[in-house]
Structures are given as structure tokens and as C-alpha cells.
Design an enzyme around this catalytic site. Sequence first.
Site, PDB file in Angstrom:
ATOM      1  N   ASP A   9      33.060  21.586 -34.472  1.00  0.00           N
ATOM      2  CA  ASP A   9      33.686  22.608 -33.519  1.00  0.00           C
ATOM      3  C   ASP A   9      35.363  22.190 -33.084  1.00  0.00           C
ATOM      4  O   ASP A   9      35.531  22.376 -31.674  1.00  0.00           O
ATOM      5  CB  ASP A   9      32.685  22.995 -32.399  1.00  0.00           C
ATOM      6  CG  ASP A   9      33.071  24.325 -31.904  1.00  0.00           C
ATOM      7  OD1 ASP A   9      34.023  25.085 -32.564  1.00  0.00           O
ATOM      8  OD2 ASP A   9      32.482  24.620 -30.795  1.00  0.00           O
TER       9      ASP A   9
ATOM     10  N   ARG B  68      44.276  26.131 -36.446  1.00  0.00           N
ATOM     11  CA  ARG B  68      45.179  26.750 -35.773  1.00  0.00           C
ATOM     12  C   ARG B  68      46.106  27.622 -36.425  1.00  0.00           C
ATOM     13  O   ARG B  68      47.309  28.111 -35.983  1.00  0.00           O
ATOM     14  CB  ARG B  68      45.691  26.022 -34.682  1.00  0.00           C
ATOM     15  CG  ARG B  68      44.918  25.240 -33.616  1.00  0.00           C
ATOM     16  CD  ARG B  68      43.970  26.336 -33.061  1.00  0.00           C
ATOM     17  NE  ARG B  68      43.355  25.734 -31.934  1.00  0.00           N
ATOM     18  CZ  ARG B  68      42.314  26.286 -31.058  1.00  0.00           C
ATOM     19  NH1 ARG B  68      41.906  27.443 -31.201  1.00  0.00           N
ATOM     20  NH2 ARG B  68      41.998  25.821 -30.143  1.00  0.00           N
TER      21      ARG B  68
ATOM     22  N   HIS C 243      44.203  21.784 -28.508  1.00  0.00           N
ATOM     23  CA  HIS C 243      44.892  22.650 -27.745  1.00  0.00           C
ATOM     24  C   HIS C 243      46.163  21.734 -27.119  1.00  0.00           C
ATOM     25  O   HIS C 243      46.295  20.549 -27.275  1.00  0.00           O
ATOM     26  CB  HIS C 243      44.303  22.709 -26.399  1.00  0.00           C
ATOM     27  CG  HIS C 243      43.155  23.688 -26.590  1.00  0.00           C
ATOM     28  ND1 HIS C 243      43.530  25.368 -26.803  1.00  0.00           N
ATOM     29  CD2 HIS C 243      41.751  23.718 -26.418  1.00  0.00           C
ATOM     30  CE1 HIS C 243      42.261  25.788 -27.006  1.00  0.00           C
ATOM     31  NE2 HIS C 243      41.305  25.031 -26.648  1.00  0.00           N
TER      32      HIS C 243
END
Lengths: 425, 334
Positions: free
Chosen positions: A305, A65, A309
Site C-alpha cells: 500500500d 504517482r 508523499h
Amino acid sequence: MRIVIRNGHVIDPANNTSEIRDIYITKGHIVSTGNAPDGFKANREIDATGKTVCPGLIDLCARFREPGLEHKATIVSESAAAASAGITTVVCPPDTDPIIDTPAVAKLIQERAGQAGQTRILPLGALTRNLEGEQLSEMAALRDAGCIGMGNIHAIKDTKIMRHAMEYASSHGLTVFIRPMDYWLYDNGCVHEGTVSTRLGLPGIPEAAETTAVARDLALVEQIGVRIHFSQLSSARAVQMIARAKHDGLPVSADVSAHQLFLTEMDLLDFDPVHHVQPPLRNQSDRDGLRKGVAKGTIRAICSDHQPHEPDAKLAPFCATEPGISALETLLPLTLRLVEEKVFTLSEAIACLTIEPARILGVDSGTLSPGATADVCILDSEKIWQLQKHNMLSRGTNTPFNHWEFKGKVTHTLLAGRVVFELEP
Amino acid sequence: MSNLQVDENGRLRHFLSIEGLNRQILTDILDTAESFSGITDQHIKKVPLLRGRIIVNLFFESSTRTRTTFELAAKRLSADVLNININASATTKGETLLDTLRNLEAMHCDMFIVRHAESGSAHFIAQHAQPHIRVINAGDGRHSHPTQAMLDMLTIRRHKKDFSKLKVAIVGDILHSRVARSQIQALSILGTSEIRVVAPRTLLPAKVQSLGVHAYTDLKEGIRDADVIIMLRLQQERMQGALLPSSHEYFQLYGLTEEKLSCANKDVIIMHPGPINRGIEMDSQVADGPRSVVLQQVSNGIDVRMAVMSMAMGSINTAETTDPNAPNASKETR
């Protein structure tokens, strides 16, 4: 720094090793497995009696991120999570913000990873500028800045542009990473098109969204001869198509994300957005076909993967949530569970997480051969534990595997001869 | 899902989808709705069951019929009603939906009637609302529109009594229809003998047979010997995504006319959730003809919505419907 790892059950699929051995490490490299080199004096000795010792894991797809989405996670937070999960190398897809389509972004990510010091990040460059599928990125410059290959994440609508991207990548010795999805068939879908999408009235993504893209890109490869890697397959039929292509001698490889080997569309029935992933969870026979693909070696690597979040990203009606699972910390546990479920042997499982992804990337890690970089994972393979969201090290706790029981826990991780994770006893 | 909708005593708490409810609850809803139908005939069309309660019509998608009948139903139950229409495009972010919810909770509302473009949004709101708040789904995406399905069941029961002998055909855009999904589930829970869907394959969802229906692409075959025909509304935008060539061809193939109706059972009733596109789904002769029960569906909507609201608020439990003091419980077709 000299380290010896004593008495562990060494599994090194690259060398067909599966036996009790000592491993000697000097200056970040493995110097010997078996006998101590002349005059070797260890600064540190790790007792691995009763434990499994394998190469550090290589994850072909994990998003940390950074840059741009630090409200979800950072390279520091996710490096720590990766190290705790035995992962020493991750490939970072190009959909950061800004996108990895300039050397500066690629370098920034590697620099930050170096500062964090717990995991190596290999950036994947954007195949097209801004991932828009219209203009080629400066692939040679990206390669020189450390990009391990080129990928596009989003579908490339225009077949001619895909062709040129492949030709240009192959001119510079780059592997093209493809998430196969037909732009038009994907449309606004968010779950597998099948019984569950029909029952819940959620917009579906047909299997053909994947197989059409695989067919198109295989046809291009046949003509161009570029090395391509299909990332995160979701359908059994795509596995069969790739098996045929490999049989015909095309330079093609594939991976699957670990959650696709366990979950199916049936897990969506309560609308829990934690199961919202892309590509979507498909049906039981797809799951079985993917498992078979892994067992037969059509699918050579299992990846996480990883997509951490913030909680708000999942606080909405199903399709309005952001897709993805925080998955670093379940990559090895789920893969080991496939061994328990007799999908393949322990040695094959380790290969899917080490030497096979290393070969796909063309890097020399993923093995414990003398001379290799000393990336090592030590695990207590008998230890039974339960995943608890609140104990995860990743900033994202969006996992569908909360409360699952696993066998096998990482106790030590070494990155280039440094202990970067040690489980508190 | 069922846990969310039903409390520990098996009574309705939220009404989010037909799926997950049993035949008893559906029958209770129909019986309770029957008991309310007497109120409409009274001079003062009100009962005090929800007096002092605040009911919010929370509509993120436009609606006339559904919102109005919910409002009327709430007012007949003596509740205070707040109508909130929110442009869906302004609230595509989940936080905003939750924020909206929290704000309304802070105004001490008791019940949300929710319509939203995302499938699963009513479940989402029910999951995150405070425990005393009741949620009724007035349509979520393509998923569910349970009060519409129940008013359709009430209409069918008033005309046909017994579901177990019925052949019901649902015609039109099954793929995008929350109404069709809820109708199919309700019909099958109530024991309907044969449920058919009729549409070109572009408007049928994948594996539609898994819903327990027979699929037909030919209208005449699909409605042969049918006792009930439900026509669905066709959205004009279906022509754009290459799902249909034209409304003209659609009417030629799937539009209901007196001529095509001759294949159906002679007692067939024709239903439509409204609003009708005359000359696309059916011609005016059928829409206004003796077999059409479209306007009865609308009035029945009020009774069903009164029933669901009062049951969810706990103002009526099913035992009360057999109470001699309760509103007329055994009223038959009007």
C-alpha cells in the site's frame, strides 16, 4: 542473455521447493532448476551461496504517482525503489490524475514502466467513471488495455450501482478489487474509533465502517458470483467474515498491508502524521486478528500500500495531512520479521508475496517453475541492517519504520531475466 | 507529548494539553492564579512580568470569551498583544499554517495563543516553532482546551477545597467537546473521587470509560449526590447529523432545572464554559440561581491565563509563589 544463479537456497512455494539448487535462465525465462540444460553456456553467473532465492515479489497495491502527481514521485523513482526491494510486479490502483478510467491512461502507465525498465506495472482500472460510483467504466476496453482488474478505491454509496458493476465485471471475466468502507460511517473520520480517538479528540472511523461494507459486498457476491478481492483489511472481524465466506465457497480473496501487521492506534499518541493511514491503524486485537488471518491463509497476500508523499503533505495537524506510508522498501523486511516472530514459516511468507498474489491476479509469474518468466529475488537472509530514511530510494520518505532494524536484505533482483538491481557489496 | 510541554527542569514551557502534566504543575498553576487574583482588586490592574514581550492571539476559529480573557490577561502582565483572526477555511492547507507561523516568528513574537479547528494543531505549532517561542493552546478541535479546564479547576477549588471527596458530573456533548476531555484529565490528575459523564450514547465518545469516568445516559442518575455539575454547550448543528431529535427533547431529558437539581448534593455548584443556550442546557432559573458560578468562571479565566502565560515565559517559577515579595500567594476565595 543466459544467466545461472548458483547454489542458492531456492524457495518456490508454488512447487513446494525449499532446497539448494541452481537456476538457469534463458531469454527471460526460467529453463531449469537443478540440472543445466544441454549445451547451456551462461553469459553471467551469480553466486548465491548462503543466500535465499525466491520468485520476484508481487505487490498488490503501490502508487507510483504518475501520471499527475509527479511532485510526490515518478514511475522512474519508484521503479528503482521497487527493484531494490525485490519487487518485480506492482498493481497500480486507479487514483492517478487523470484516473485510470480510459485505455489511454492504462497504456501510458505501462509504457512509462517499460521505459523505466525496472518493474512491471499492472494497472487496476476504475470500476466506475472518475471513481465517482455513478456510472460504469468501459471495463472491457480497460481490460484490453492491460488492466488486471477493476477497483474503486473510494466507497460506492449506492448498492444498486455496486451490484451492476459486479455483474458487468463478471461478464467480462474481471476481478473486482474492493477497499471495504461504508461511505456514511467513514464520514470525516481519520483514525480508528476507540480509546485513542477518544483521548486525542480525533474524528474516528468505526470498525463497522469496514464490516458493514464487507457484509454488503459478500451478500452481492453470493447472488452474482463475481470474483472479488478485498484490499487492505484493517479489522479482525472483517477477517472472520471473509473466512466464513471462503468456507461457504464464495470466490473471495483478501490482502493486508504490511504496516497493519505491526502498528496499532497506540502509535498515534504523539500526533505524528507519519502514522496517518487509510484504512486506519486499529487496536491490538485487530492487529492480532489480521496476523492470524495471514497465518491461516484467510488473507492470502501482503501488500505494501505504498504511498510516497512530498514532505509538505505531512506538514500539518494530523487529520489535515495526506494519509499513507512510503512502503515499498519495508514490504519484504516486515514480512520476514513476521517469520522471526513465528507468525508463519519462511516459505509461507514468500508465498504471500509471490504465488498467492499471482493467483489472485491470474498471472503466471510468482514462481520459479521452468517456463515461467524469470522474475527473481535473491536475498541475504542473515544480513542485519537498519532502515534510514535518507537512504531510501523512493521519492517519499514518509515511513514510520525509520531506524527499525531488519534481518534480510535483497542483493539481486531480476526482471524477465535482466538484472535490474544489484546491491553494491 | 509531555516532553514538549515541560523543560528539562520540569517547568512549563508550552501549555498544550492537560495530559502529560503532573499534579504538581497543575497545583502550581492554580496557586499562581490565586496569587494574581489580588491584582484585579488593585487600582492599577497591572504587573510588569511580561513587559516588552509580544503575545499573539492566533485564532483560526471564532471566540469571544477565550480571546478576550487571554488579551486581558496579557495586558495585565504588561505584554503587547496582537490579535489575529484567520478564517479557517482559507487555511486548510498545512503549508499555510506553517507559513503563517514563520511570518509571525519573523516579527519577533514571543508567544502564540492558538485556537484551531484541527485536533493536535497546538502540538503541531509547538513542534515547528522556533525554540524561544512559547505556545498556549486555546482550543484545538475536539482535543484539548487546557486553560478552560484549569479555570474550572480553580473555580471548583475555591468552592470545594479538596478534590478527593468530590463527585463531579459533566453533562452534554462529550463527544465533540475539547473542554470535557481537558476537564476529565485535570479532575483525574487532581485526585477527584468520582467523575461522571452524562449524555445520550450519540454524544458519548467510543470507550469513554477508558478516560476513567462513569457514563450515564440518565441525567437524574448521573447527577445524584453530585458536588459539581458542569453543563456543556450544545451546538445546534448536532440536530443535523441525527445525533439528537430536537433541542426540545434534549432539554426535556438533559436540561438542568431546579426540579432535577434536587437529586444533587445540596451544596452543588453549577458550571458552564459558556455561552449558555438558555432553555436547552439549563433554564434561566438555574443559570442565574445561587448555585451557578458561571460568571466566576469567566473572571477566574483571567487569573489562570495570567498564571499560565507567566509560567510558560519563565517570568515566574514556582519557587517565587512562596516568595514574600510576590503577589499575594495565599488569597482564598473571594
